[in-house]
Design a protein around this motif. Structure first.
Motif, mmCIF file in Angstrom:
data_model
loop_
_atom_site.group_PDB
_atom_site.id
_atom_site.type_symbol
_atom_site.label_atom_id
_atom_site.label_comp_id
_atom_site.label_asym_id
_atom_site.label_seq_id
_atom_site.Cartn_x
_atom_site.Cartn_y
_atom_site.Cartn_z
ATOM 1 N N VAL A 342 39.366 33.040 46.192
ATOM 2 C CA VAL A 342 37.898 33.375 45.454
ATOM 3 C C VAL A 342 37.692 35.603 45.123
ATOM 4 O O VAL A 342 38.116 36.158 46.164
ATOM 5 C CB VAL A 342 36.421 33.503 45.773
ATOM 6 C CG1 VAL A 342 35.438 34.372 44.753
ATOM 7 C CG2 VAL A 342 36.544 31.832 46.047
ATOM 8 N N SER A 343 38.068 36.231 43.974
ATOM 9 C CA SER A 343 38.008 37.623 43.791
ATOM 10 C C SER A 343 37.065 38.129 42.615
ATOM 11 O O SER A 343 36.601 37.170 41.625
ATOM 12 C CB SER A 343 39.343 37.350 43.592
ATOM 13 O OG SER A 343 40.863 37.551 44.240
ATOM 14 N N PHE A 344 36.365 39.124 42.896
ATOM 15 C CA PHE A 344 35.670 39.328 41.753
ATOM 16 C C PHE A 344 35.631 40.810 41.943
ATOM 17 O O PHE A 344 35.530 41.468 42.887
ATOM 18 C CB PHE A 344 34.228 38.563 42.290
ATOM 19 C CG PHE A 344 32.702 39.206 41.239
ATOM 20 C CD1 PHE A 344 32.313 38.455 40.448
ATOM 21 C CD2 PHE A 344 31.635 40.112 42.564
ATOM 22 C CE1 PHE A 344 31.807 38.961 39.881
ATOM 23 C CE2 PHE A 344 30.915 40.409 41.562
ATOM 24 C CZ PHE A 344 30.611 39.896 40.023
ATOM 25 N N LYS A 345 35.050 41.136 40.270
ATOM 26 C CA LYS A 345 34.957 42.950 40.325
ATOM 27 C C LYS A 345 33.483 42.350 39.792
ATOM 28 O O LYS A 345 32.766 41.807 38.625
ATOM 29 C CB LYS A 345 35.914 43.053 39.326
ATOM 30 C CG LYS A 345 36.218 42.594 38.092
ATOM 31 C CD LYS A 345 37.421 43.874 37.778
ATOM 32 C CE LYS A 345 38.116 43.172 36.786
ATOM 33 N NZ LYS A 345 39.395 43.752 36.579
ATOM 34 N N SER A 349 32.624 47.131 36.808
ATOM 35 C CA SER A 349 33.302 48.448 38.049
ATOM 36 C C SER A 349 35.028 47.707 37.350
ATOM 37 O O SER A 349 35.396 46.390 37.354
ATOM 38 C CB SER A 349 33.291 48.208 39.740
ATOM 39 O OG SER A 349 34.470 48.681 40.027
ATOM 40 N N ASN A 350 35.938 48.786 37.663
ATOM 41 C CA ASN A 350 37.844 47.828 37.337
ATOM 42 C C ASN A 350 37.356 48.170 38.505
ATOM 43 O O ASN A 350 38.998 47.469 38.592
ATOM 44 C CB ASN A 350 38.453 49.028 36.495
ATOM 45 C CG ASN A 350 37.778 49.461 34.983
ATOM 46 O OD1 ASN A 350 37.758 48.424 34.374
ATOM 47 N ND2 ASN A 350 38.145 50.616 34.892
ATOM 48 N N ARG A 351 37.497 48.239 39.832
ATOM 49 C CA ARG A 351 37.601 47.619 41.046
ATOM 50 C C ARG A 351 36.563 46.250 42.067
ATOM 51 O O ARG A 351 36.017 46.630 41.468
ATOM 52 C CB ARG A 351 37.571 48.471 41.870
ATOM 53 C CG ARG A 351 37.797 48.213 43.665
ATOM 54 C CD ARG A 351 36.557 49.578 44.460
ATOM 55 N NE ARG A 351 37.132 49.847 45.635
ATOM 56 C CZ ARG A 351 35.895 49.043 46.291
ATOM 57 N NH1 ARG A 351 34.449 48.144 45.784
ATOM 58 N NH2 ARG A 351 36.179 48.849 47.966
ATOM 59 N N TYR A 352 37.791 45.464 42.101
ATOM 60 C CA TYR A 352 38.240 44.484 42.770
ATOM 61 C C TYR A 352 36.626 44.881 44.559
ATOM 62 O O TYR A 352 36.907 45.223 44.995
ATOM 63 C CB TYR A 352 38.640 43.555 43.275
ATOM 64 C CG TYR A 352 39.318 42.569 42.395
ATOM 65 C CD1 TYR A 352 38.970 41.828 41.662
ATOM 66 C CD2 TYR A 352 40.930 42.744 41.751
ATOM 67 C CE1 TYR A 352 39.286 40.700 40.838
ATOM 68 C CE2 TYR A 352 40.796 42.454 40.477
ATOM 69 C CZ TYR A 352 40.200 41.367 40.172
ATOM 70 O OH TYR A 352 41.124 40.568 39.273
ATOM 71 N N ALA A 353 35.520 43.910 43.701
ATOM 72 C CA ALA A 353 34.355 43.510 45.350
ATOM 73 C C ALA A 353 34.528 42.937 46.258
ATOM 74 O O ALA A 353 35.223 42.937 46.877
ATOM 75 C CB ALA A 353 32.698 43.628 44.666
ATOM 76 N N LEU A 354 35.313 41.694 45.059
ATOM 77 C CA LEU A 354 36.504 41.012 46.733
ATOM 78 C C LEU A 354 37.504 40.284 46.232
ATOM 79 O O LEU A 354 37.500 40.334 45.173
ATOM 80 C CB LEU A 354 35.056 39.400 46.514
ATOM 81 C CG LEU A 354 33.531 38.856 47.623
ATOM 82 C CD1 LEU A 354 33.279 37.801 46.732
ATOM 83 C CD2 LEU A 354 33.709 39.353 48.692
#
Length: 583
Positions: A342-345, A349-354
């Motif tokens: 899992v990846s998420f932003k 935001s343009n930065r991934y939180a996960l």
């Protein structure tokens, strides 16, 4: 026009009430128009020497009967028209609130409470004013205008009628020409009200912070700016609209002047009788009401149009996270959670939180999330409860993709204690039993309080569980608020229990008692914490850094690994020893 088409949707269920109300208005208008005819006949009889005691009594009774009929009629049209307007106000406010309940977290991140309150108050009130008083005035003035003109022509002739009403069309044309300007100034006022409401709400919500940092002057300056802006917008509305009423008075004065001058000459010449003149004079006064009401009607239409436009734009906003068309039900007797790459932003935001997070939490097991502030521990919880959807990878709850499941079933079997610990301005018992629509046995409330370690605190209060909390639970300490929030989750006997740094305000002894009680539930548990003592007994611990899993394992394995987790653990042990030494 668009506004009438939009508002008719809300008026449709009450058409029968509107028709009845309008019929009563017509009855009243007919009666009002008839009264000058009574005065006309009375004056003519007097002028012709035909006024007897019997006729005088008849005229008096007719006048009294007209007054009684108008009183009854006004009661019924108010009940029908104004009552329907209140129902429409209720329907729109309910629809708006239900719409807001469906919105996702991102919506509330971008819409302030004060702005939303303006929609639910001023905008809806403007619509109600039109659907009640506006409809009444529109219908009443239309019928009154037509009936009065007919009676004026029949009473004193077309020529005198036209001559005495010359000022009316000019004033009406001027009022209509200002319609576009009214729309803009009313919209500006609504926006200013929303800003004032938001500033006030924010100040009250953060009053403790304002006082703690001695920022009263700054808060007052912000309020003064918003208040002054709203004041100026209101003054602008008054300046731009108030001229309508003096204009109507001026037009009425000109019409009365023409009636007296021309009508008197007609009486002297014998063209009309004294009774005709009196009736005509009365009709000029009556017809001034439709002329005066035109400005008020336009004001209400423009204000209602602004309100309807804002409400429609709000209702058109769709939640970014929607319920699936055919949601998949979840089993009630178990709970498992799995993250697959899992990846998420966040949307803003343009930065991934996960970044590429994977783990599997089996039914009945416990998972702990630990890491420095900003490592996205709470983000994982938000994704589990579908506050957001992942940009990449899958999140499975009991083997079902979170995007496809019935979210209500997940929340029903889950107990969630967020960082905020929000409590309502109700009794402690009502806050603990918040998840239940029906009244539940007091024993369950007390058992949940005992499990969360807050029972003794509550029973020490004068009113015990019936103690009413201040706004957001301000009358409780931080630790008490946390434990009441935990009791609110535990009373559901949840299969999935999620604690988001929910024990940070309690001491380690109380923390141990609470965790021991929670362990008896045998729930699947996810716990976020900064304190190692809170999570050291979890089946698996994930140490997060910059949105990625840097270390994983149980407590002993991570200590043996001698990485970031162990460093945090050793630092906390040292702090505990120093605190013990100080004592």
């Amino acid at each position: 026009m668009k506004f009438l088409k939009s508002v008719s949707r809300y008026m449709k269920p009450y058409w029968d009430k509107y028709i009845i109300g309008i019929l009563w208005l017509v009855v009243i208008d007919t009666t009002v128009i008839y009264v000058p005819q009574i005065m006309r006949n009375f004056a003519n009889d007097y002028q012709n020497g035909m006024l007897t005691k019997d006729r005088l009594a008849t005229y008096a009774l007719l006048t009294l009967g007209a007054a009684v009929l108008m009183s009854i009629g006004r009661y019924f049209w108010r009940v029908c028209l104004f009552g329907s307007a209140r129902r429409i106000e209720y329907d729109i406010r309910r629809e708006l609130f239900e719409h807001w309940l469906k919105m996702d977290r991102d919506f509330y991140n971008h819409n302030k409470v004060g702005d939303l309150m303006a929609y639910a108050t001023n905008d809806i009130n403007a619509i109600r004013n039109f659907t009640g008083q506006g409809i009444m005035m529109s219908v009443d003035s239309s019928f009154m205008l037509i009936f009065t003109l007919v009676m004026m022509v029949r009473t004193s002739g077309l020529k005198l009628t036209v001559l005495t009403l010359i000022p009316v069309p000019f004033s009406a044309a001027l009022i209509i020409s200002y319609g576009g300007m009214f729309f803009k100034i009313f919209k500006d006022r609504q926006v200013a009200y929303a800003k004032l409401s938001d500033t006030t709400t924010e100040a009250f919500s953060g009053i403790q912070v304002i006082k703690a940092f001695v920022e009263e002057d700054h808060a007052n300056d912000r309020f003064e700016e918003a208040n002054q802006n709203y004041y100026q917008k209101n003054v602008n509305v008054i300046k731009k609209t108030t001229f309508l009423f003096p204009l109507m008075v001026l037009m009425a004065g000109l019409s009365y002047m023409l009636v007296i001058y021309l009508g008197a000459r007609y009486v002297i010449n014998g063209t009309i009788s004294l009774g005709d003149f009196i009736a005509h004079y009365s009709y000029v006064g009556i017809i001034m009401w439709p002329a005066r009401s035109l400005g008020m009607i336009i004001n209400m239409i423009q204000q209602g149009s602004v309100g309807m436009e804002r409400i429609k734009s709000m209702l058109k906003v769709e939640p970014k996270i929607k319920e699936p068309e055919n949601p998949i039900a979840l089993p009630r007797n178990k709970a498992s959670v799995e993250f697959k790459n899992v990846s998420f932003k966040y949307p803003s935001s343009n930065r991934y939180a996960l970044r590429n997070v994977s783990f599997k939490l089996e039914d009945g097991k416990s998972l702990a999330l630990v890491g420095k502030t900003g490592s996205s521990k709470s983000t994982i919880l938000k994704l589990i409860f579908r506050e957001y959807l992942p940009d990449e990878g899958e999140i499975l709850i009991d083997g079902v993709n979170v995007a496809d499941l019935d979210l209500n079933m997940l929340t029903e079997k889950a107990g969630y204690v967020p960082q905020d610990n929000f409590l309502f301005s109700e009794s402690i018992a009502e806050n603990i039993a918040f998840a239940f629509d029906e009244e539940i046995d007091q024993k369950y409330i007390e058992d949940a309080a005992k499990m969360s370690g807050v029972y003794n605190d509550v029973t020490s209060f004068k009113k015990g569980f019936d103690t009413i909390l201040g706004e957001r639970g301000v009358t409780l300490s931080g630790g008490q608020k946390q434990r009441v929030s935990i009791a609110r989750a535990l009373i559901k006997n949840p299969k999935l229990l999620v604690l988001d740094d929910s024990l940070s305000a309690v001491d380690t002894d109380t923390e141990k008692v609470i965790l021991d009680q929670i362990a008896k539930l045998q729930s699947t548990m996810i716990i976020v914490a900064h304190r190692i003592s809170t999570i050291k007994n979890a089946d698996e611990i994930l140490f997060l850094e910059d949105g990625a899993i840097k270390e994983r394992g149980n407590h002993d394995q991570l200590v043996e690994l001698d990485g970031e987790y162990n460093q945090m653990y050793q630092n906390q042990l040292l702090e505990s020893e120093m605190e013990a030494w100080d004592e």
